[in-house]
Design a protein around this motif. Structure first.
Motif, PDB file in Angstrom:
ATOM      1  N   GLY A   5      22.233  37.492   2.479  1.00  0.00           N
ATOM      2  CA  GLY A   5      21.375  36.554   1.750  1.00  0.00           C
ATOM      3  C   GLY A   5      19.698  36.760   2.209  1.00  0.00           C
ATOM      4  O   GLY A   5      19.115  36.011   1.505  1.00  0.00           O
ATOM      5  N   ALA A   6      19.637  37.355   3.409  1.00  0.00           N
ATOM      6  CA  ALA A   6      18.168  37.179   3.663  1.00  0.00           C
ATOM      7  C   ALA A   6      17.425  38.015   2.985  1.00  0.00           C
ATOM      8  O   ALA A   6      16.099  37.874   3.203  1.00  0.00           O
ATOM      9  CB  ALA A   6      18.135  37.847   5.324  1.00  0.00           C
ATOM     10  N   GLY A   7      18.000  38.981   2.200  1.00  0.00           N
ATOM     11  CA  GLY A   7      17.095  39.857   1.419  1.00  0.00           C
ATOM     12  C   GLY A   7      17.638  40.317   0.220  1.00  0.00           C
ATOM     13  O   GLY A   7      17.390  41.557  -0.043  1.00  0.00           O
ATOM     14  N   ARG A   8      18.193  39.532  -0.361  1.00  0.00           N
ATOM     15  CA  ARG A   8      19.138  39.763  -1.670  1.00  0.00           C
ATOM     16  C   ARG A   8      18.183  40.626  -2.679  1.00  0.00           C
ATOM     17  O   ARG A   8      18.832  41.158  -3.584  1.00  0.00           O
ATOM     18  CB  ARG A   8      20.022  38.879  -2.055  1.00  0.00           C
ATOM     19  N   ARG A   9      16.947  40.447  -2.666  1.00  0.00           N
ATOM     20  CA  ARG A   9      15.882  41.017  -3.797  1.00  0.00           C
ATOM     21  C   ARG A   9      15.548  42.301  -3.156  1.00  0.00           C
ATOM     22  O   ARG A   9      14.848  43.005  -3.934  1.00  0.00           O
ATOM     23  CB  ARG A   9      14.914  40.200  -3.938  1.00  0.00           C
ATOM     24  N   ILE A  10      15.805  42.585  -1.939  1.00  0.00           N
ATOM     25  CA  ILE A  10      15.448  43.843  -1.465  1.00  0.00           C
ATOM     26  C   ILE A  10      16.689  45.233  -1.561  1.00  0.00           C
ATOM     27  O   ILE A  10      17.633  44.625  -0.768  1.00  0.00           O
ATOM     28  CB  ILE A  10      14.616  43.821  -0.039  1.00  0.00           C
ATOM     29  N   LEU A  11      16.392  46.146  -1.725  1.00  0.00           N
ATOM     30  CA  LEU A  11      17.262  47.280  -1.599  1.00  0.00           C
ATOM     31  C   LEU A  11      17.613  47.652  -0.306  1.00  0.00           C
ATOM     32  O   LEU A  11      16.805  47.611   0.660  1.00  0.00           O
ATOM     33  CB  LEU A  11      16.809  48.516  -2.574  1.00  0.00           C
ATOM     34  N   PRO A  12      18.953  47.558  -0.017  1.00  0.00           N
ATOM     35  CA  PRO A  12      19.274  47.631   1.224  1.00  0.00           C
ATOM     36  C   PRO A  12      18.802  49.053   1.917  1.00  0.00           C
ATOM     37  O   PRO A  12      18.761  49.851   1.207  1.00  0.00           O
ATOM     38  CB  PRO A  12      20.785  47.947   1.530  1.00  0.00           C
ATOM     39  N   GLU A 190      19.662  54.896 -11.051  1.00  0.00           N
ATOM     40  CA  GLU A 190      21.074  54.380 -11.253  1.00  0.00           C
ATOM     41  C   GLU A 190      21.375  53.531  -9.901  1.00  0.00           C
ATOM     42  O   GLU A 190      22.043  52.439 -10.023  1.00  0.00           O
ATOM     43  CB  GLU A 190      22.072  55.777 -10.688  1.00  0.00           C
ATOM     44  N   THR A 191      20.800  53.792  -8.763  1.00  0.00           N
ATOM     45  CA  THR A 191      20.838  52.876  -7.408  1.00  0.00           C
ATOM     46  C   THR A 191      20.216  51.565  -7.669  1.00  0.00           C
ATOM     47  O   THR A 191      20.836  50.443  -7.226  1.00  0.00           O
ATOM     48  CB  THR A 191      20.616  53.464  -6.323  1.00  0.00           C
ATOM     49  N   VAL A 192      19.032  51.584  -8.051  1.00  0.00           N
ATOM     50  CA  VAL A 192      18.351  50.258  -8.452  1.00  0.00           C
ATOM     51  C   VAL A 192      18.890  49.415  -9.524  1.00  0.00           C
ATOM     52  O   VAL A 192      19.167  48.237  -9.301  1.00  0.00           O
ATOM     53  CB  VAL A 192      16.881  50.431  -8.693  1.00  0.00           C
ATOM     54  N   GLU A 196      20.644  45.636  -8.669  1.00  0.00           N
ATOM     55  CA  GLU A 196      20.125  44.427  -9.495  1.00  0.00           C
ATOM     56  C   GLU A 196      21.509  43.623  -9.997  1.00  0.00           C
ATOM     57  O   GLU A 196      21.548  42.592 -10.284  1.00  0.00           O
ATOM     58  CB  GLU A 196      19.079  44.868 -10.422  1.00  0.00           C
ATOM     59  N   ALA A 197      22.454  44.545 -10.350  1.00  0.00           N
ATOM     60  CA  ALA A 197      23.661  43.941 -11.188  1.00  0.00           C
ATOM     61  C   ALA A 197      24.587  43.396 -10.291  1.00  0.00           C
ATOM     62  O   ALA A 197      25.101  42.362 -10.565  1.00  0.00           O
ATOM     63  CB  ALA A 197      24.400  45.002 -11.985  1.00  0.00           C
TER      64      ALA A 197
END
Length: 323
Positions: A5-12, A190-192, A196-197
């Motif tokens: 949850g700390a960075g759910r907008r940032i790709l791991p 594909e990864t991004v 996002e999905a």
């Protein structure tokens, strides 16, 4: 482990495609802070910021302390609380440098660092290298404190460069180039899109596996930090550092030191007990590329295949001579 949850907008971090040079530089600086800061240079849209944020989330579970555009020196360096000062009480107020030192990642991130005023960049780099912050405001006594953080900057060279004196203060420089291979570009898309999905899906196996790989890599880097002091230099490693720096006409001696420290940190991340010529070979570019003599003030000298060949040849020749 990074909190999803700390960075759910940032790709791991473990899902990044490419970015090998920048990732290696960040990992080396994490293992040995004495290497110095990291500067990532590349055109817009090459995921420099995403990579830095993903790394910080992996190692600390939080985004790096970031210097906003237009920040004043008071906001950066710290000063006095104005309300208290008006009442005759001098009470210090911490700036971003202290915040970065106290953060989980101990990273101060500056995007578009080449657009920041030179005087402020110079002060930040000086504090980062000395670990000592001195602040004097409104004629009051000087306030000193120890701070320990890693400076990470990103820049687009198309928008201007940094003076050589400032470039030299960065330990490593990573060149972030756009991916040209269609297959790798396809993997990025594909990864991004999949991330996002699924980023808001707590049951995503795809992301659970990515965060698990993040946790594994963080544990490996923490272990490398612990064993860094036990990693030894080979018989001629330091001599080879000097040879490489001299061959590339590196200005000053900071490059020689960074080269040795970076090679040892790389060896530690790989579990090696001794620094080898291969470790030196792999850190030569990020440690030396920005320190070579150049008449073009503010520009980063090009490092091509011929320079890699020069490194290989010098290390091979040195090995033959030392036998």
């Amino acid at each position: 482990m990074t909190r999803p949850g700390a960075g759910r907008r940032i790709l791991p971090y473990s899902l990044l495609v490419g970015q090998e040079e920048l990732c290696t530089a960040l990992e080396i600086a994490y293992v040995d802070g004495a290497v110095g800061g990291v500067l990532a240079t590349g055109q817009r849209g090459t995921a420099k910021t995403t990579t830095v944020r993903a790394f910080s989330l992996m190692v600390a579970g939080e985004l790096p302390v970031t210097l906003p555009i237009g920040a004043t020196d008071d906001r950066v360096l710290g000063g006095w609380q104005i309300e208290k000062l008006m009442q005759g009480a001098a009470e210090p107020e911490d700036g971003l440098l202290v915040e970065a030192a106290g953060s989980g990642s101990r990273i101060l991130y500056i995007d578009e660092i080449n657009l920041l005023d030179d005087y402020l960049v110079n002060i930040i780099l000086d504090v980062a290298s000395t670990g000592l912050l001195s602040v004097q405001r409104e004629g009051r006594s000087e306030h000193r404190q120890q701070v320990d953080f890693t400076l990470v900057g990103t820049m687009n060279p198309d928008e201007g460069g940094l003076r050589p004196q400032l470039l030299d203060r960065f330990g490593l420089v990573a060149d972030v180039a756009p991916e040209e291979d269609p297959e790798r570009r396809h993997r990025i898309i594909e990864t991004v899109l999949r991330f996002e999905a699924e980023r808001d899906d707590p049951g995503s196996a795809f992301l659970a596996e990515a965060y698990e790989r993040n946790a594994t890599r963080k544990a490996e880097l923490d272990a490398a930090r612990e064993r860094l002091g036990s990693v030894e230099y080979g018989d001629n490693t330091l001599r080879d550092c000097a040879r490489l720096a001299a061959a590339f006409r590196v200005v000053g001696h900071r490059g020689d030191l960074v080269l040795g420290r970076a090679a040892r940190a790389l060896a530690a991340t790989e579990g090696a007990a001794i620094v080898t010529g291969d470790h030196l070979r792999r850190v030569a570019k990020p440690a030396l590329v920005h320190r070579r003599s150049t008449e073009e003030s503010g520009s980063l000298p090009v490092w091509g295949a011929e320079h890699d060949q020069q490194v290989d040849q010098l290390l091979s020749t040195a090995t033959g001579q030392d036998r």
